[in-house]
Design an enzyme around this catalytic site. Structure first.
Site, PDB file in Angstrom:
ATOM      1  N   PRO A  97       0.822  -1.212   0.000  1.00 36.99           N
ATOM      2  CG  PRO A  97      -0.816  -1.564   1.615  1.00 36.99           C
ATOM      3  CD  PRO A  97       0.484  -2.116   1.091  1.00 36.99           C
ATOM      4  CB  CYS A  98       1.790   3.564  -2.397  1.00 32.32           C
ATOM      5  SG  CYS A  98       0.492   3.712  -3.628  1.00 32.32           S
ATOM      6  CD  GLN A  99      -3.596   3.113  -0.088  1.00 33.15           C
ATOM      7  OE1 GLN A  99      -2.552   2.598   0.266  1.00 33.15           O
ATOM      8  NE2 GLN A  99      -4.643   2.389  -0.433  1.00 33.15           N
ATOM      9  CG  PHE A 101       4.822   6.033   1.269  1.00 30.53           C
ATOM     10  CD1 PHE A 101       5.419   6.399   2.458  1.00 30.53           C
ATOM     11  CD2 PHE A 101       4.614   4.690   1.028  1.00 30.53           C
ATOM     12  CE1 PHE A 101       5.813   5.447   3.386  1.00 30.53           C
ATOM     13  CE2 PHE A 101       5.007   3.731   1.941  1.00 30.53           C
ATOM     14  CZ  PHE A 101       5.607   4.108   3.130  1.00 30.53           C
ATOM     15  CB  SER A 102       0.031   8.664  -2.639  1.00 32.03           C
ATOM     16  OG  SER A 102      -0.420   9.308  -3.811  1.00 32.03           O
TER      17      SER A 102
END
Length: 144
Positions: A97-99, A101-102
């Site tokens: 999951p990258c939310q 860092f996005s």
């Protein structure tokens, strides 16, 4: 006597090597609906198993890619680590999951940011020859 190769792009020796060469195997973590698995399969890699937390994603994966995706909480390293290691994959790939860092999100690192570390732990546990991790650029500078 003449031997004519009708497939000009590949020699007989090349074809023989391809048949005898073992195919690479892989496991996907954080598979979602299976876009990365589709690419790896098209590249000739056998995807042994895929894991994702979300039931709808696993169902979509199994319908579209193959029935080897499993719904799983990958934070349970003690449970899933040994079974992934036992598969002896040549490659582990995935997109944690990258939310957190996005640049499109709030940029607040929370629990999801730790999944990058979890991904790394699976790589350490299974010791594949290669790994591929897809994420956003800000993950590189994360505290997690």
């Amino acid at each position: 006597m003449y031997l004519v190769n009708t497939d000009l792009s590949v020699s007989c020796a090349e074809k023989s090597r391809r048949k005898s060469a073992p195919r690479l195997t892989a496991v996907e973590l954080y598979a979602g609906a299976g876009g990365m698995s589709l690419g790896f399969k098209r590249a000739g890699i056998d995807v042994l198993c895929a894991f994702d937390l979300m039931k709808p994603a696993v169902e979509a994966y199994n319908r579209n890619i193959g029935y080897h995706a499993v719904q799983a909480d990958l934070t349970n390293l003690a449970f899933h680590g040994p079974s992934i290691a036992a598969m002896k994959p040549d490659i582990i790939f995935g997109g944690p999951p990258c939310q957190d860092f996005s640049p499109a999100g709030a940029r607040t690192e929370g629990e999801r940011a730790n999944h990058t570390r979890v991904f790394a732990m699976y790589v350490c546990i299974a010791s594949p020859k290669w790994f591929v991790m897809e994420n956003v650029q800000r993950a590189r500078h994360s505290k997690a």
